[in-house]
Design an enzyme around this catalytic site. Sequence first.
Site, PDB file in Angstrom:
ATOM      1  N   GLY A 136     -26.854  31.960  46.902  1.00 14.97           N
ATOM      2  CA  GLY A 136     -27.282  33.289  47.311  1.00 14.97           C
ATOM      3  C   GLY A 136     -26.818  33.610  48.716  1.00 14.97           C
ATOM      4  CB  CYS A 137     -26.044  36.835  50.360  1.00 10.68           C
ATOM      5  SG  CYS A 137     -27.454  37.830  49.827  1.00 10.68           S
TER       6      CYS A 137
END
Length: 327
Positions: A136-137
Amino acid sequence: MKTIRIGIAGGAGYTGGELLSVLINHPYAEIVFVHSNSNAGKPISDIHSDLFGDTNLKFSDTLSQNIDVLFLCVGHGDAKKFLDANPINENVKIIDLSQDFRLKNNSTQAKRNFVYGLPELNRESIKKADNIANPGCFATCIQLGLLPLAASGNLNSEIHINATTGSSGAGQSPGATTHFTWRNNNLSIYKPFEHQHLNEIGESLTQLQKNFNEEISFIPQRGNFSRGILAAMYLESSLSLEQAQKLYSDYYESHPFTHLSLKNIDLKQVVNTNKVLVYLEKHGNKLFIISIIDNLLKGASGQAVQNMNLMFGLDEMAGLKLKGIRF
């Protein structure tokens, strides 16, 4: 060097568009199809207007098995459904950009085992992997600010994190908190202490520091800019600034995209690149850490291509030597 034949599922969204932008200019990539049921037959540039003049590709509603790797740019929860509905040949590698396979308990589906695709943590495993769960970012940005401490056993207190993301992190579909008139000149907090990326962050830190059991207090914010993440973190530490800087420099010495800066950093330095910049300060007994990334590149599509490069034995930086927009 052999050309890598590529399929993309879910190519109409932000991550699909960023992936196309990188792969169209990748020296060893051939895009075979870009799947989108709702846009089948339309030119790619009708949806991703920045690619007008760069490609004549059109969206397709069919899947070809004559590929080497399939990128899944579908929504969270949809990757598993997609693979159930569309069996993919075992010889086709998969890189999933959703959260479906990131956690160890969810990393297997239909005899496929997914490796967590953070190169600065799992580079050697990625090289041998057939399937990758792209991080995920927020998780990418935060982990890269903490991994050197975990690797050296120096996470020994509660970790406090405040991180702000651009509006593109919410995806392309419009919503109440992404509408321009709401987001512009605004700042808001969401999912305090409960963000879904906490689980993957915790798994990565305990992978490096087995006894890590401290609390991670994470306050995510929605920023009024389009792209990028800035994470500001602090924890108690007995390390001097010089000791901490050496830990970070040594840890990231062999990782071409992650850099320790000795000067304070700002988000524009990494926007439109696959780079990560980390900056450290010491305040009394507290170590203060700033980590910055582009959420759509190192936080999603750029990192996915970095993983592809490693899986196929290419130069890790192939297709990813991107110029940031400083002004």
